[in-house]
Motif scaffolding. Structure first.
Motif, PDB file in Angstrom:
ATOM      1  N   ILE A  42      -6.838   3.160  -9.561  1.00  0.00           N
ATOM      2  CA  ILE A  42      -5.683   2.929  -8.454  1.00  0.00           C
ATOM      3  C   ILE A  42      -4.572   3.893  -8.598  1.00  0.00           C
ATOM      4  CG2 ILE A  42      -4.218   0.950  -7.634  1.00  0.00           C
ATOM      5  CD1 ILE A  42      -7.066   0.332  -7.790  1.00  0.00           C
ATOM      6  N   ASP A  43      -4.192   4.281  -7.315  1.00  0.00           N
ATOM      7  CA  ASP A  43      -3.207   5.289  -7.376  1.00  0.00           C
ATOM      8  C   ASP A  43      -1.570   4.859  -7.418  1.00  0.00           C
ATOM      9  OD1 ASP A  43      -1.990   4.574  -4.949  1.00  0.00           O
ATOM     10  OD2 ASP A  43      -3.414   5.926  -3.712  1.00  0.00           O
ATOM     11  N   LEU A  44      -0.840   5.870  -7.565  1.00  0.00           N
ATOM     12  CA  LEU A  44       0.674   5.233  -7.862  1.00  0.00           C
ATOM     13  C   LEU A  44       1.367   4.385  -7.093  1.00  0.00           C
ATOM     14  CD1 LEU A  44       2.399   6.515 -10.259  1.00  0.00           C
ATOM     15  CD2 LEU A  44       3.854   7.695  -8.448  1.00  0.00           C
ATOM     16  N   ILE A  45       0.753   4.293  -5.760  1.00  0.00           N
ATOM     17  CA  ILE A  45       1.384   3.337  -4.748  1.00  0.00           C
ATOM     18  C   ILE A  45       0.391   2.108  -4.647  1.00  0.00           C
ATOM     19  CG2 ILE A  45       2.834   4.924  -3.543  1.00  0.00           C
ATOM     20  CD1 ILE A  45       0.822   4.877  -1.231  1.00  0.00           C
ATOM     21  N   GLY A  46      -0.704   1.989  -5.435  1.00  0.00           N
ATOM     22  CA  GLY A  46      -1.601   0.570  -5.432  1.00  0.00           C
ATOM     23  C   GLY A  46      -2.784   0.704  -4.556  1.00  0.00           C
ATOM     24  N   ASN A  47      -3.224   2.025  -4.019  1.00  0.00           N
ATOM     25  CA  ASN A  47      -4.408   1.940  -3.531  1.00  0.00           C
ATOM     26  C   ASN A  47      -5.779   2.696  -4.240  1.00  0.00           C
ATOM     27  OD1 ASN A  47      -3.202   0.964  -0.938  1.00  0.00           O
ATOM     28  ND2 ASN A  47      -2.484   3.153  -0.385  1.00  0.00           N
ATOM     29  N   LYS A  48      -6.879   2.384  -3.696  1.00  0.00           N
ATOM     30  CA  LYS A  48      -7.922   2.769  -4.446  1.00  0.00           C
ATOM     31  C   LYS A  48      -8.225   4.148  -4.285  1.00  0.00           C
ATOM     32  CE  LYS A  48     -11.867   0.347  -4.018  1.00  0.00           C
ATOM     33  NZ  LYS A  48     -12.111  -0.592  -5.334  1.00  0.00           N
TER      34      LYS A  48
END
Length: 848
Positions: free
Chosen positions: A613-619
């Motif tokens: 998961i990336d730093l802003i919460g997306n896959k």
């Protein structure tokens, strides 16, 4: 944690220890204040006794040292006023800091200091994401609370990073070095009528961490006021000695403290209430209290047909405890109880309430991305929600105890936890890290972790260390035995593990030399040692193993080993979520020769970029592949970003190929693009604009991946997965148009009017049909109105060293985000986003 740069040249291994065999029965609860128990969301005010109240508002803060600031007479009127939790290292650097660099960079060159990042003064450099620590002061003035005769007033800190010195009215209360454990001080002898001043000095100077730690009072603070007869902090311990579907025994041990010089008697009442409000059990016990001492009182309840806690059904009971003394109410507490039985052995693996369970796990650092280490309850909850939604059922809190809000979220949402204590013991990994304090403090810090966390149903294992340099040395083995013994004494219901790595830090040793590290563990924790599972099982057939860290690219191989091996109970990838610091360890790069980027590429890389998961919460792409491995999806697809002729892509040990879920590649008509289709099916067919352009039969050696080279032509790319000739899944990518407008999407359209709550709003660049433009890089400007503020802005770009606090951010892969935070008033918050040449967008979040 990951290895250092030397690890890239060695075959990373893992370790395990001969596990204590037999059945381990675990039960737990998580403590909540009675007045907040009905709150089911992370924003609820949480505490472990009725007298504990939030103490977070109205602190004065100064970044830098301040002589005499410990004195109550010190003038702090020019200091900034803020609420805690607070992390100063994530904030923009003061303007004055810029003056130090005037001679170090010339006009027109790339900046070396932006937002919170500073190439020159960051002592941790890439390890801590180029952020800056130092010294900071906090002061809070408050009116003297009403304390009865022989009563007690305590200030309780959930976490201060690090080296906290605390004073009340100029009198020093003490020091607490470790940033990740809670601590308390008795204020009672020093309180005076009228205003009282609490002062806290925090010192994060030096190289003290291998990842982003943050700086300051980054977790919550509480004021506890209790009478002469009271429940001390962490004074309730819950176990379930017997659990079945028809009946459960709930044992509640309440410590009662008598603050008077005379013996007293007390009545302890316990009541258990189910989710519908029905009483599931009651008990009442009379106890004799010794003068000026603590007395444990055991209450035993029998619950018929209990609603058991599990990851699929995380049911929580409410336990209410009240104490009477001298025929008067004395103190009370309330807690969530998770009734469940955990069994672990090599023959049958891990079972939760008798059901076989494999740990689909991820390692998680403590920061909240653009919010830094500030422990805002909704941010803690959101991370758990995201991982749960993406198939995870377990988290390893690497490499320190998490916040209690994080564990409350795990309890509510059904997430299993390995609760980890330390990243080092006596041998340091940085000059000013915890090794400096370990000998004097480890017992107090282990106690702080376990006494706080042993009532959480989510916690199933204690970890006493990660990649400890002296793990297998004679001195280290003795330390390990002491740590494990302390953990067992404080909580006999849970096994002890540690993350054991290969001897990359001992060049003359082999994996065989690491075996001594397993002699003090109940469960063997293996970091990057997939190849040792089989040989070690043959040598130590009763050992239970868990993959405490693994590489993202080995997810298929790791999961295959877990599925076929009862003695390997799960795997924890490094990592589940991108985090600040250890900059760029998950990078990929292209070059004509060998990869020269090393373990951690240089500035401006500032986040790890190794997460699912990336730093802003997306896959990220690897998360979609994991969906296939874990049987959560029948088919997934990605397209590798084109690599120039004569160049080669290099992917780090913790990285992933630079893939996009996109069929939009303007200017590349006719160029061969590498398309990867992931599936558990046995056949893949690929179609471009209705014409079949590829077909492949899959065997075990393909590891769930079919790869095709497809000449690019705009339109529709469709992949079809089949099993035994029958279609099991289809996925389509369509070429999108040019950027036309912005779209704002909040994760929740309504939140509470509390600063503990947040709404994460994604700003997306879309075409005329509302489809995300996947490679759009657009500067977005945000404005906010109403009863809230923009707490932070961010993108997933691991090299965007811009401010998290200024109201603008460039999109990365077409997306950036703004985090809205209520100011405490009712009403609503409206966010507006604008970008040049695009239609603007706005969204309103209601406060209820």
């Amino acid at each position: 944690m990951k290895q250092n740069a030397n690890s890239q040249t060695s075959e990373l291994q893992l370790t395990r220890r001969e596990a204590v065999q037999g059945i381990v029965t675990l039960a737990a609860s998580s403590l909540l204040a009675s007045d907040a128990f009905s709150q089911t969301r992370a924003g609820a005010s949480v505490a472990d006794s009725g007298g504990e109240q939030p103490f977070n508002d109205g602190w004065r803060f100064h970044r830098g040292d301040a002589a005499g600031a410990d004195a109550s007479s010190f003038d702090d009127s020019e200091w900034r006023t803020l609420d805690v939790p607070h992390d100063w290292s994530i904030e923009d650097l003061p303007d004055a800091a810029m003056q130090n660099h005037d001679s170090l960079w010339a006009e027109g060159t790339n900046p070396v200091r932006t937002g919170p990042f500073d190439l020159y003064t960051s002592e941790g450099q890439g390890a801590t994401g180029w952020t800056v620590g130092g010294v900071g002061w906090y002061r809070k003035t408050f009116q003297r609370p009403q304390v009865t005769a022989s009563g007690k007033a305590e200030v309780r800190f959930d976490g201060v990073y690090m080296n906290a010195d605390v004073w009340i009215n100029g009198a020093k209360l003490g020091n607490h070095p470790y940033g990740y454990t809670g601590f308390a001080f008795d204020l009672t002898p020093h309180l005076k009528e009228g205003p009282n001043t609490l002062a806290v000095r925090v010192d994060t100077t030096g190289r003290n961490s291998r990842w982003y730690s943050g700086s300051g009072i980054f977790r919550k603070v509480w004021l506890s006021v209790a009478g002469a007869v009271r429940i001390p902090q962490h004074g309730v311990y819950v176990t379930t000695p017997e659990v079945s579907k028809t009946a459960a025994t709930v044992k509640i041990e309440t410590t009662v403290e008598n603050g008077t010089a005379s013996a007293k008697s007390a009545i302890v009442k316990v009541r258990l209430v189910d989710a519908q409000g029905a009483v599931a059990g009651e008990a009442q016990t009379t106890a004799k209290l010794a003068p000026a001492g603590r007395t444990p009182v055991v209450s035993t309840l029998t619950v018929k047909n209990p609603h058991l806690w599990s990851t699929a059904d995380p049911h929580l009971y409410r336990a209410e405890i009240s104490i009477e003394s001298d025929r008067q109410p004395a103190d009370s507490a309330a807690m969530h109880i998770g009734v469940r039985k955990v069994e672990i052995d090599a023959q049958n693996g891990l079972r939760i309430n008798g059901e076989p369970t494999k740990l689909r796990g991820g390692c998680v650092h403590h920061d909240n991305g653009a919010l830094g280490s500030a422990c805002i309850p909704r941010a803690e909850e959101r991370r758990v929600e995201i991982l749960k939604a993406n198939g995870y059922n377990s988290i390893r809190t690497s490499h320190n105890p998490p916040s209690r809000e994080f564990l409350y979220a795990c309890d509510r949402l059904g997430m299993l936890v390995i609760d980890e204590a330390f990243d080092c013991w006596t041998v340091g990994k940085n000059p000013q890290d915890y090794s400096v304090y370990f000998k004097d403090w480890w017992q107090r810090d282990v106690e702080a972790m376990i006494l706080r966390d042993r009532n959480h149903p989510s916690v199933i294992l204690w970890s006493i260390g990660n990649e400890i340099p002296e793990r297998a040395d004679p001195a280290g083995v003795e330390i390990g035995k002491q740590l494990a013994g302390a953990a067992h004494k404080l909580d006999a219901t849970r096994p002890v593990t540690a993350a054991i790595c290969a001897p990359w830090d001992h060049p003359k040793q082999t994996w065989k030399d690491m075996q001594a590290a397993f002699t003090y563990l109940d469960i063997g924790g293996y970091n990057y040692q997939l190849s040792e599972y089989g040989p070690d099982h043959a040598a130590f057939p009763q050992r239970v193993m868990v993959g405490t860290e693994s590489f993202p690219m080995q997810v298929f191989q790791n999961w295959a080993a877990i599925e076929e091996s009862s003695w390997v109970i799960g795997d924890f990838v490094w990592t589940a979520i991108d985090y600040l610091g250890e900059s760029g360890i998950g990078h990929s790069s292209v070059s004509q020769g060998n990869d020269t980027s090393g373990f951690s590429p240089f500035y401006p890389w500032f986040n790890s970029y190794c997460g699912d998961i990336d730093l802003i919460g997306n896959k990220k792409p690897q998360s979609y592949f994991r969906d296939v491995v874990w049987n959560l999806s029948k088919i997934e697809m990605a397209v590798q970003r084109p690599v120039p002729a004569k160049y080669k892509e290099h992917v780090s040990l913790w990285g992933w190929s630079d893939e996009l879920r996109s069929w939009t590649w303007p200017g590349l008509d006719g160029a061969a693009l590498k398309v990867r289709v992931y599936t558990r099916g046995d056949e893949v067919r690929l179609f471009l604009n209705g014409k079949q352009v590829g077909q492949k039969q899959l065997t075990a050696k393909d590891a769930l991946k079919a790869e095709f080279d497809v000449p690019y032509s705009p339109g529709e790319l469709k992949a079809v997965a089949l099993q035994n000739g029958q279609e099991i899944g289809t996925l389509v990518f369509t070429t999108v148009g040019k950027p036309v407008r912005l779209v704002l999407t909040p994760d929740r359209a309504q939140m509470r009017a509390s600063s503990d709550d947040l709404s994460y709003v994604m700003a997306t660049v879309v075409d005329d049909q509302g489809r995300t433009v996947p490679d759009a890089t657009v500067p977005v400007r945000f404005t906010v109105s109403g009863s809230g503020v923009i707490a932070a802005v961010a993108s997933a770009n691991p090299k965007d060293v811009g401010s998290f606090r200024q109201p603008q951010k460039s999109t990365f892969h077409g997306v950036c985000s703004a985090i809205l935070r209520p100011t405490g008033e009712s009403g609503s918050i409206t966010l507006k986003a604008e970008a040049a040449d695009l239609e603007p967008a706005s969204v309103t979040v209601k406060l209820g």
